[in-house]
Design a protein around this motif. Structure first.
Motif, PDB file in Angstrom:
ATOM      1  N   PHE A  35       3.523  -9.140  -0.868  1.00  0.00           N
ATOM      2  CA  PHE A  35       4.631  -8.685  -1.714  1.00  0.00           C
ATOM      3  C   PHE A  35       5.595  -9.821  -1.981  1.00  0.00           C
ATOM      4  N   GLU A  36       6.379  -9.631  -3.030  1.00  0.00           N
ATOM      5  CA  GLU A  36       7.371 -10.630  -3.447  1.00  0.00           C
ATOM      6  C   GLU A  36       8.699  -9.887  -3.628  1.00  0.00           C
ATOM      7  N   PRO A  37       9.682 -10.136  -2.733  1.00  0.00           N
ATOM      8  CA  PRO A  37      10.926  -9.370  -2.784  1.00  0.00           C
ATOM      9  C   PRO A  37      11.933  -9.838  -3.833  1.00  0.00           C
ATOM     10  N   GLY A  38      11.647 -10.869  -4.593  1.00  0.00           N
ATOM     11  CA  GLY A  38      12.536 -11.272  -5.684  1.00  0.00           C
ATOM     12  C   GLY A  38      12.340 -10.388  -6.906  1.00  0.00           C
ATOM     13  N   SER A  39      11.074 -10.168  -7.239  1.00  0.00           N
ATOM     14  CA  SER A  39      10.746  -9.301  -8.379  1.00  0.00           C
ATOM     15  C   SER A  39      10.289  -7.924  -7.912  1.00  0.00           C
ATOM     16  N   TRP A  40      10.217  -7.719  -6.608  1.00  0.00           N
ATOM     17  CA  TRP A  40       9.738  -6.485  -6.011  1.00  0.00           C
ATOM     18  C   TRP A  40       8.396  -6.066  -6.601  1.00  0.00           C
ATOM     19  N   THR A  41       7.426  -6.965  -6.393  1.00  0.00           N
ATOM     20  CA  THR A  41       6.059  -6.683  -6.788  1.00  0.00           C
ATOM     21  C   THR A  41       5.143  -6.823  -5.585  1.00  0.00           C
ATOM     22  N   GLU A  42       4.024  -6.172  -5.698  1.00  0.00           N
ATOM     23  CA  GLU A  42       2.975  -6.231  -4.690  1.00  0.00           C
ATOM     24  C   GLU A  42       1.728  -6.779  -5.382  1.00  0.00           C
ATOM     25  N   ALA A  46      11.818   2.068  -2.102  1.00  0.00           N
ATOM     26  CA  ALA A  46      10.524   2.553  -1.617  1.00  0.00           C
ATOM     27  C   ALA A  46      10.430   2.285  -0.115  1.00  0.00           C
ATOM     28  N   PRO A  47       9.669   3.103   0.605  1.00  0.00           N
ATOM     29  CA  PRO A  47       9.522   2.912   2.056  1.00  0.00           C
ATOM     30  C   PRO A  47       8.595   1.713   2.342  1.00  0.00           C
ATOM     31  N   LEU A  48       9.175   0.534   2.439  1.00  0.00           N
ATOM     32  CA  LEU A  48       8.383  -0.701   2.557  1.00  0.00           C
ATOM     33  C   LEU A  48       7.487  -0.718   3.785  1.00  0.00           C
ATOM     34  N   ALA A  49       7.969  -0.213   4.912  1.00  0.00           N
ATOM     35  CA  ALA A  49       7.135  -0.204   6.120  1.00  0.00           C
ATOM     36  C   ALA A  49       5.884   0.646   5.904  1.00  0.00           C
ATOM     37  N   GLU A  50       6.033   1.761   5.228  1.00  0.00           N
ATOM     38  CA  GLU A  50       4.878   2.624   4.943  1.00  0.00           C
ATOM     39  C   GLU A  50       3.916   1.941   3.970  1.00  0.00           C
ATOM     40  N   GLN A  74       4.184 -21.405 -14.237  1.00  0.00           N
ATOM     41  CA  GLN A  74       4.993 -20.585 -13.343  1.00  0.00           C
ATOM     42  C   GLN A  74       4.082 -20.248 -12.167  1.00  0.00           C
ATOM     43  N   VAL A  75       4.492 -20.607 -10.973  1.00  0.00           N
ATOM     44  CA  VAL A  75       3.690 -20.367  -9.778  1.00  0.00           C
ATOM     45  C   VAL A  75       4.220 -19.111  -9.093  1.00  0.00           C
ATOM     46  N   LYS A  76       3.397 -18.093  -9.038  1.00  0.00           N
ATOM     47  CA  LYS A  76       3.781 -16.858  -8.363  1.00  0.00           C
ATOM     48  C   LYS A  76       3.408 -16.965  -6.894  1.00  0.00           C
ATOM     49  N   THR A  77       4.301 -16.508  -6.028  1.00  0.00           N
ATOM     50  CA  THR A  77       4.028 -16.503  -4.590  1.00  0.00           C
ATOM     51  C   THR A  77       4.383 -15.128  -4.024  1.00  0.00           C
ATOM     52  N   TRP A  78       3.635 -14.745  -3.007  1.00  0.00           N
ATOM     53  CA  TRP A  78       3.855 -13.479  -2.334  1.00  0.00           C
ATOM     54  C   TRP A  78       3.752 -13.700  -0.828  1.00  0.00           C
ATOM     55  N   ILE A  79       4.562 -12.987  -0.064  1.00  0.00           N
ATOM     56  CA  ILE A  79       4.480 -12.994   1.393  1.00  0.00           C
ATOM     57  C   ILE A  79       3.326 -12.074   1.777  1.00  0.00           C
ATOM     58  N   VAL A  80       2.391 -12.592   2.558  1.00  0.00           N
ATOM     59  CA  VAL A  80       1.177 -11.840   2.880  1.00  0.00           C
ATOM     60  C   VAL A  80       1.452 -10.810   3.972  1.00  0.00           C
ATOM     61  N   TRP A  81       1.084  -9.562   3.689  1.00  0.00           N
ATOM     62  CA  TRP A  81       1.104  -8.511   4.705  1.00  0.00           C
ATOM     63  C   TRP A  81      -0.157  -8.582   5.538  1.00  0.00           C
ATOM     64  N   ASN A  82      -1.288  -8.759   4.872  1.00  0.00           N
ATOM     65  CA  ASN A  82      -2.557  -8.847   5.578  1.00  0.00           C
ATOM     66  C   ASN A  82      -3.555  -9.559   4.670  1.00  0.00           C
ATOM     67  N   ALA A  83      -4.382 -10.403   5.276  1.00  0.00           N
ATOM     68  CA  ALA A  83      -5.456 -11.098   4.564  1.00  0.00           C
ATOM     69  C   ALA A  83      -6.660 -11.166   5.490  1.00  0.00           C
ATOM     70  N   GLU A  84      -7.755 -10.608   5.039  1.00  0.00           N
ATOM     71  CA  GLU A  84      -8.990 -10.598   5.832  1.00  0.00           C
ATOM     72  C   GLU A  84     -10.088 -11.285   5.027  1.00  0.00           C
ATOM     73  N   ILE A 114      -1.228  -6.478  -9.872  1.00  0.00           N
ATOM     74  CA  ILE A 114       0.182  -6.671  -9.552  1.00  0.00           C
ATOM     75  C   ILE A 114       0.877  -5.343  -9.832  1.00  0.00           C
ATOM     76  N   ILE A 115       1.532  -4.830  -8.809  1.00  0.00           N
ATOM     77  CA  ILE A 115       2.128  -3.496  -8.872  1.00  0.00           C
ATOM     78  C   ILE A 115       3.627  -3.616  -8.614  1.00  0.00           C
ATOM     79  N   ASP A 116       4.411  -2.954  -9.433  1.00  0.00           N
ATOM     80  CA  ASP A 116       5.857  -2.902  -9.199  1.00  0.00           C
ATOM     81  C   ASP A 116       6.141  -2.009  -7.995  1.00  0.00           C
ATOM     82  N   ILE A 117       7.072  -2.460  -7.155  1.00  0.00           N
ATOM     83  CA  ILE A 117       7.537  -1.653  -6.034  1.00  0.00           C
ATOM     84  C   ILE A 117       8.825  -0.965  -6.477  1.00  0.00           C
TER      85      ILE A 117
END
Length: 190
Positions: A151-158, A122-126, A90-100, A115-118
């Motif tokens: 974050f991954e908006p299918g399972s709402w995880t960060e 929740a205030p996603l922008a914050e 199972q390949v997990k993917t997340w949309i990157v907010w920031n990567a340095e 991996i944290i449940d959202i």
């Protein structure tokens, strides 16, 4: 950018030197792979005193600059060979907010992943701003050699992912999965 990870849980008595050898032999094959920001070849050993893992794991973590890189890899011969050896993950993917990435990334010896449940509504922008700021601060203070928040908006995880020269004591307190880094695939520019 897209963050990606798959993980193979191996038997408790699995000879992890097989994974070490695989990383050593196959790791350099993805150096300079198109659209790859970095790939961390990660492993964890059951009852290891440093990583404190409860299982034997092989769990590479990738950050892709563009989706084409991920697609080219998953559809390519390297991933096919991996699945023939270990099965279809199972390949997990997340949309990157920031990567340095620090200029010292090649010194990474350890990684942590949370991996944290959202929570619903929740205030996603914050959350995005807080996590993105934390990523920048981690690298700016020279604490982490790479830092990713996504974050991954299918399972709402960060996911919070960090590469370290030395594993911070706080990693175990946070309940993060800890890994040893066997190889980093990077573009020539890093």
């Amino acid at each position: 950018m897209i963050a990606m990870q798959y993980s193979f849980t191996l038997p408790a008595d699995y000879d992890m030197t097989i994974i070490d050898r695989r990383i050593r032999d196959k790791g350099p094959l993805l150096d300079n792979f198109p659209n790859l920001k970095f790939k961390a070849y990660l492993s964890a050993r059951k009852a290891d005193a440093v990583t404190s893992s409860t299982e034997n794991l092989y769990a590479p973590f990738y950050v892709w600059e563009k989706g084409e890189g991920l697609s080219d890899f998953i559809c390519g011969p390297g991933f096919e060979t991996l699945t023939q050896s270990f099965g279809w993950p199972q390949v997990k993917t997340w949309i990157v907010w920031n990567a340095e990435v620090s200029k010292h990334i090649r010194a990474a010896r350890f990684a942590t992943r949370e991996i944290i449940d959202i929570e619903p509504y929740a205030p996603l922008a914050e959350i995005r701003k807080r996590e993105s700021d934390a990523v920048s601060a981690d690298v700016a203070r020279n604490e982490a050699l790479a830092s990713v928040a996504a974050f991954e908006p299918g399972s709402w995880t960060e996911v919070r992912f960090r590469l370290w020269a030395d594993l911070p004591k706080s990693a175990r307190q946070l309940g993060a999965q800890t890994y040893s880094v066997g190889h980093l695939s990077l573009p020539d520019t890093n």
